[in-house]
Design a protein around this motif. Structure first.
Motif, PDB file in Angstrom:
ATOM      1  N   GLN A   1     -33.446 -29.464  24.295  1.00  0.00           N
ATOM      2  CA  GLN A   1     -34.596 -28.604  24.094  1.00  0.00           C
ATOM      3  C   GLN A   1     -35.618 -29.301  23.214  1.00  0.00           C
TER       4      GLN A   1
ATOM      5  N   GLN B   1     -40.350 -17.545  32.194  1.00  0.00           N
ATOM      6  CA  GLN B   1     -40.899 -17.009  30.967  1.00  0.00           C
ATOM      7  C   GLN B   1     -39.875 -16.134  30.265  1.00  0.00           C
TER       8      GLN B   1
ATOM      9  N   TYR C   1     -39.821 -13.264  27.471  1.00  0.00           N
ATOM     10  CA  TYR C   1     -40.705 -12.367  26.744  1.00  0.00           C
ATOM     11  C   TYR C   1     -39.956 -11.764  25.566  1.00  0.00           C
TER      12      TYR C   1
ATOM     13  N   LEU D   1     -40.125 -11.261  20.920  1.00  0.00           N
ATOM     14  CA  LEU D   1     -40.838 -11.375  19.658  1.00  0.00           C
ATOM     15  C   LEU D   1     -40.621 -12.749  19.053  1.00  0.00           C
TER      16      LEU D   1
ATOM     17  N   GLN E   1     -41.329 -10.896  14.159  1.00  0.00           N
ATOM     18  CA  GLN E   1     -40.117 -10.124  13.884  1.00  0.00           C
ATOM     19  C   GLN E   1     -40.109  -9.646  12.446  1.00  0.00           C
TER      20      GLN E   1
ATOM     21  N   ILE F   1     -27.645 -19.713  34.002  1.00  0.00           N
ATOM     22  CA  ILE F   1     -29.024 -19.792  33.518  1.00  0.00           C
ATOM     23  C   ILE F   1     -29.293 -18.683  32.514  1.00  0.00           C
TER      24      ILE F   1
ATOM     25  N   LEU G   1     -27.915 -19.744  29.245  1.00  0.00           N
ATOM     26  CA  LEU G   1     -28.697 -20.804  28.617  1.00  0.00           C
ATOM     27  C   LEU G   1     -29.988 -20.263  28.000  1.00  0.00           C
ATOM     28  N   GLN G   2     -30.577 -19.271  28.674  1.00  0.00           N
ATOM     29  CA  GLN G   2     -31.808 -18.695  28.144  1.00  0.00           C
ATOM     30  C   GLN G   2     -31.570 -18.100  26.758  1.00  0.00           C
TER      31      GLN G   2
ATOM     32  N   LEU H   1     -29.310 -18.935  24.636  1.00  0.00           N
ATOM     33  CA  LEU H   1     -29.088 -20.011  23.664  1.00  0.00           C
ATOM     34  C   LEU H   1     -30.402 -20.621  23.173  1.00  0.00           C
ATOM     35  N   ILE H   2     -31.293 -20.849  24.126  1.00  0.00           N
ATOM     36  CA  ILE H   2     -32.574 -21.460  23.776  1.00  0.00           C
ATOM     37  C   ILE H   2     -33.370 -20.577  22.831  1.00  0.00           C
ATOM     38  N   ALA H   3     -33.451 -19.300  23.189  1.00  0.00           N
ATOM     39  CA  ALA H   3     -34.205 -18.367  22.365  1.00  0.00           C
ATOM     40  C   ALA H   3     -33.660 -18.357  20.944  1.00  0.00           C
TER      41      ALA H   3
ATOM     42  N   ASP I   1     -32.226 -20.702  19.353  1.00  0.00           N
ATOM     43  CA  ASP I   1     -32.657 -21.920  18.678  1.00  0.00           C
ATOM     44  C   ASP I   1     -34.066 -21.827  18.116  1.00  0.00           C
ATOM     45  N   PHE I   2     -34.912 -21.063  18.787  1.00  0.00           N
ATOM     46  CA  PHE I   2     -36.298 -20.962  18.359  1.00  0.00           C
ATOM     47  C   PHE I   2     -36.540 -19.754  17.457  1.00  0.00           C
ATOM     48  N   GLY I   3     -35.484 -19.006  17.169  1.00  0.00           N
ATOM     49  CA  GLY I   3     -35.651 -17.803  16.367  1.00  0.00           C
ATOM     50  C   GLY I   3     -36.449 -16.758  17.114  1.00  0.00           C
ATOM     51  N   PHE I   4     -36.386 -16.826  18.427  1.00  0.00           N
ATOM     52  CA  PHE I   4     -37.158 -15.928  19.276  1.00  0.00           C
ATOM     53  C   PHE I   4     -36.239 -14.808  19.744  1.00  0.00           C
ATOM     54  N   LYS I   5     -36.739 -13.583  19.714  1.00  0.00           N
ATOM     55  CA  LYS I   5     -35.911 -12.459  20.123  1.00  0.00           C
ATOM     56  C   LYS I   5     -36.290 -12.015  21.527  1.00  0.00           C
ATOM     57  N   ILE I   6     -35.478 -12.341  22.506  1.00  0.00           N
ATOM     58  CA  ILE I   6     -35.786 -12.010  23.892  1.00  0.00           C
ATOM     59  C   ILE I   6     -35.704 -10.521  24.161  1.00  0.00           C
ATOM     60  N   LYS I   7     -36.762  -9.991  24.765  1.00  0.00           N
ATOM     61  CA  LYS I   7     -36.706  -8.598  25.201  1.00  0.00           C
ATOM     62  C   LYS I   7     -36.569  -8.556  26.723  1.00  0.00           C
TER      63      LYS I   7
ATOM     64  N   HIS J   1     -37.142 -11.311  30.458  1.00  0.00           N
ATOM     65  CA  HIS J   1     -37.519 -12.635  30.911  1.00  0.00           C
ATOM     66  C   HIS J   1     -37.695 -12.617  32.412  1.00  0.00           C
TER      67      HIS J   1
END
Lengths: 155, 155
Positions: free
Chosen positions: A4, A145, A147, A149, A154, B124, B127-128, B130-132, B134-140, B142
């Motif tokens: 990544q 994509q 989507y 926060l 956050q 997939i 993996l999504q 896991l990636i989120a 890593d970025f401190g992103f909170k998936i709602k 996709h």
DNA sequence: GTCGCTGCAAAGTCTTTGCAGAGAG
DNA sequence: CTCTCTGCAAAGACTTTGCAGCGAC
């Protein structure tokens, strides 16, 4: 193992410009100052720009040109046709454009602030190919994509 | 190992309807015949429908109702807010809607005929996440789309 | 009865198009 | 010079909104 990364630009502006010029020449089209400014502005922007945002940016930086919004739309369409830029359509209305000459990547979109983060995962790319193959589908392009926060929103 | 499949509906219409009614009641909103028809039509359609297509379909099947396009838009927005339907915006203009109560899945979109095939790949999906992380992103949510030529259009 | 919902039409967005003059090749 | 491109404004496509009457609860 998955890899990544943030994407970094891999093409020099001059190279890109030459490519664009060559493409125009090939089709008997003309290289105008407006087209140069649009390409340059996209190149220099880290953001994914809407046609409107691009227009405003150009008006601010090159007020002497009075570039019309119609030209922005026409040029973006032409650039997209030639795969020089890529558009991302999402949610409500409108598209955002980015230079397509970067390495391929996917997007993480914050639904709160609209910010877009790019990422790349080789393993996912590989799996996409496998799936398409299973369906007898011939991939020309793809987009993914996430989507949610972003870190900031956050808090 | 990756698992791929066509998606099958996992919720009965009656259950969906009850959910919808409960949701409306909770918010002091009303259950109208138009809303029922819209939900039913979405349920019975295998396609991803544009508001316009949905409108035409409803006019054809329930001509006595004279359902207005505005009601379609208003209802779809409401349904999307409640995660009962999901919208897919792509390419040119407009969105397409589908029932969101199905299993999650991604899309393969034929750029020639506009046909949309659904698919699912567990790996997939994993993996999504896991990636989120890593970025401190909170998936709602996709979405993933593969663009290209479907089997038929390659011929 | 009340208050939300609906159809209609008008108003908004965003994007495309027609045209006459400007400008690249 | 020729023929494409541009800016402007008008036209389009899609979506939202205001309003008066209708209908669910």
């Amino acid at each position: 193992m998955s890899q990544q990364s943030f994407t970094s630009r891999t093409i020099e502006y001059d190279t890109l410009l030459e490519e664009f010029k060559a493409l125009l020449k090939k089709n008997g089209e003309k290289f105008t100052i407006q087209r140069e400014i649009i390409l340059e502005t996209l190149y220099n922007s880290d953001e994914h720009l809407t046609p409107e945002a691009l227009h405003q940016l150009i008006q601010k930086e090159h007020p002497e040109l009075k570039t019309g919004i119609a030209t922005i739309y026409r040029t973006l369409s032409r650039l997209e046709e030639s795969d020089i830029v890529t558009s991302l359509s999402f949610g409500a209305q409108g598209k955002k454009y980015e230079l397509g000459a970067k390495d391929h990547h996917d997007h993480m979109i914050c639904t709160e602030c609209g910010d877009i983060t790019e990422f790349l995962d080789d393993e996912i790319e590989r799996l996409q190919e496998l799936i398409a193959k299973d369906f007898g589908f011939k991939i020309k392009d793809h987009s993914m994509q996430l989507y949610g926060l972003c870190k900031t929103c956050q808090e």
